[in-house]
Design a protein around this motif. Structure first.
Motif, PDB file in Angstrom:
ATOM      1  N   VAL A  48       0.915  -1.046  -0.051  1.00  0.00           N
ATOM      2  CA  VAL A  48       0.130  -0.067  -0.064  1.00  0.00           C
ATOM      3  C   VAL A  48       0.726   1.238  -0.037  1.00  0.00           C
ATOM      4  CG1 VAL A  48      -1.663   1.264   1.284  1.00  0.00           C
ATOM      5  CG2 VAL A  48      -1.890  -1.200   1.290  1.00  0.00           C
ATOM      6  N   PHE A  53      -2.507   9.117  -1.871  1.00  0.00           N
ATOM      7  CA  PHE A  53      -3.102  10.252  -0.928  1.00  0.00           C
ATOM      8  C   PHE A  53      -2.511  11.584  -1.494  1.00  0.00           C
ATOM      9  CE2 PHE A  53      -4.621   6.602   0.905  1.00  0.00           C
ATOM     10  CZ  PHE A  53      -5.789   6.819   1.507  1.00  0.00           C
ATOM     11  N   PHE A  80      -5.171   9.303   4.531  1.00  0.00           N
ATOM     12  CA  PHE A  80      -4.328   8.149   4.830  1.00  0.00           C
ATOM     13  C   PHE A  80      -4.210   7.460   6.250  1.00  0.00           C
ATOM     14  CE2 PHE A  80       0.068   6.552   5.749  1.00  0.00           C
ATOM     15  CZ  PHE A  80       0.207   5.742   4.783  1.00  0.00           C
ATOM     16  N   LEU A  83      -7.164   5.435   6.381  1.00  0.00           N
ATOM     17  CA  LEU A  83      -6.810   4.058   5.790  1.00  0.00           C
ATOM     18  C   LEU A  83      -5.955   3.187   6.657  1.00  0.00           C
ATOM     19  CD1 LEU A  83      -6.884   2.415   3.213  1.00  0.00           C
ATOM     20  CD2 LEU A  83      -4.657   3.634   2.798  1.00  0.00           C
ATOM     21  N   ARG A  86      -8.065   1.566   9.076  1.00  0.00           N
ATOM     22  CA  ARG A  86      -8.979   0.524   8.689  1.00  0.00           C
ATOM     23  C   ARG A  86      -8.296  -0.593   8.174  1.00  0.00           C
ATOM     24  NH1 ARG A  86     -11.019   2.556   3.640  1.00  0.00           N
ATOM     25  NH2 ARG A  86     -12.066   0.611   3.458  1.00  0.00           N
ATOM     26  N   VAL A  93      -9.986  -4.127   2.433  1.00  0.00           N
ATOM     27  CA  VAL A  93      -9.763  -2.730   2.477  1.00  0.00           C
ATOM     28  C   VAL A  93      -9.374  -2.093   1.002  1.00  0.00           C
ATOM     29  CG1 VAL A  93      -8.589  -0.503   3.563  1.00  0.00           C
ATOM     30  CG2 VAL A  93      -9.146  -2.495   4.944  1.00  0.00           C
ATOM     31  N   TYR A  95      -8.328   1.147  -1.249  1.00  0.00           N
ATOM     32  CA  TYR A  95      -7.490   2.204  -1.241  1.00  0.00           C
ATOM     33  C   TYR A  95      -7.160   2.818  -2.585  1.00  0.00           C
ATOM     34  CZ  TYR A  95      -3.430  -0.860  -2.335  1.00  0.00           C
ATOM     35  OH  TYR A  95      -2.730  -1.756  -2.706  1.00  0.00           O
ATOM     36  N   GLU A  97      -4.754   4.457  -5.500  1.00  0.00           N
ATOM     37  CA  GLU A  97      -3.477   4.474  -5.927  1.00  0.00           C
ATOM     38  C   GLU A  97      -3.128   5.612  -6.855  1.00  0.00           C
ATOM     39  OE1 GLU A  97      -2.839   0.611  -7.817  1.00  0.00           O
ATOM     40  OE2 GLU A  97      -2.453  -0.240  -5.741  1.00  0.00           O
ATOM     41  N   GLN A 111      -6.419  -2.899  -3.454  1.00  0.00           N
ATOM     42  CA  GLN A 111      -7.377  -3.656  -2.376  1.00  0.00           C
ATOM     43  C   GLN A 111      -6.191  -4.528  -1.314  1.00  0.00           C
ATOM     44  OE1 GLN A 111     -10.220  -6.737  -3.530  1.00  0.00           O
ATOM     45  NE2 GLN A 111     -11.569  -6.058  -1.558  1.00  0.00           N
TER      46      GLN A 111
END
Length: 141
Positions: A48, A53, A80, A83, A86, A93, A95, A97, A111
């Protein structure tokens, strides 16, 4: 690469449950390369990057920050951190990119699967304790 093997062994010994591994450092220090190498070598790992972000160029232009894109204040730090919370909580989760060719973040492109145990998080400011605005930390995760 004895050091890399030692790092892998330390990560593998972290124990049960979801674990986050932060790879931080200045631009062009090799963070992305190391993070990708770790994910490739670790079973059940996901990558990740915090680059998802980056604030959109329209927001940066409106606030006069486009010239310093990549500086801490040009990221959605609160998003961020949410995230990261989570991801720590477990489960699947999704997110954003960052697409370098398009120069923009794309929502929902990445993901972390529910069963993923190791999450390698990569970015410039993951260990920063700098505070902005109303006093929330940048990326002191």
């Amino acid at each position: 690469m004895e050091d890399f093997e030692a790092l892998l062994a330390r990560i593998m010994a972290l124990g049960a449950g979801r674990r986050l591994i932060a790879v931080a450092g200045p631009p062009a220090a090799g963070k992305s390369h190391l993070a990708a190498r770790l994910v490739a070598a670790l079973p059940d790992a996901a990558l990740v990057p915090m680059d998802g972000f980056h604030l959109d160029n329209q927001i940066l232009d409106a606030s006069g920050l486009r010239a310093v894109k990549g500086a801490p204040e040009t990221f959605d730090a609160a998003g961020f951190l949410a995230l990261i919370g989570r991801i720590k909580a477990g489960g699947a989760v999704v997110y954003p990119e960052f697409d370098r060719d398009l120069d923009l973040a794309i929502a929902g492109r990445g993901q972390v699967r529910a069963e993923t145990r190791l999450v390698v998080v990569e970015g410039n400011y993951l260990c920063s304790t700098r505070r902005l605005g109303a006093g929330w930390p940048i990326f002191g995760i």
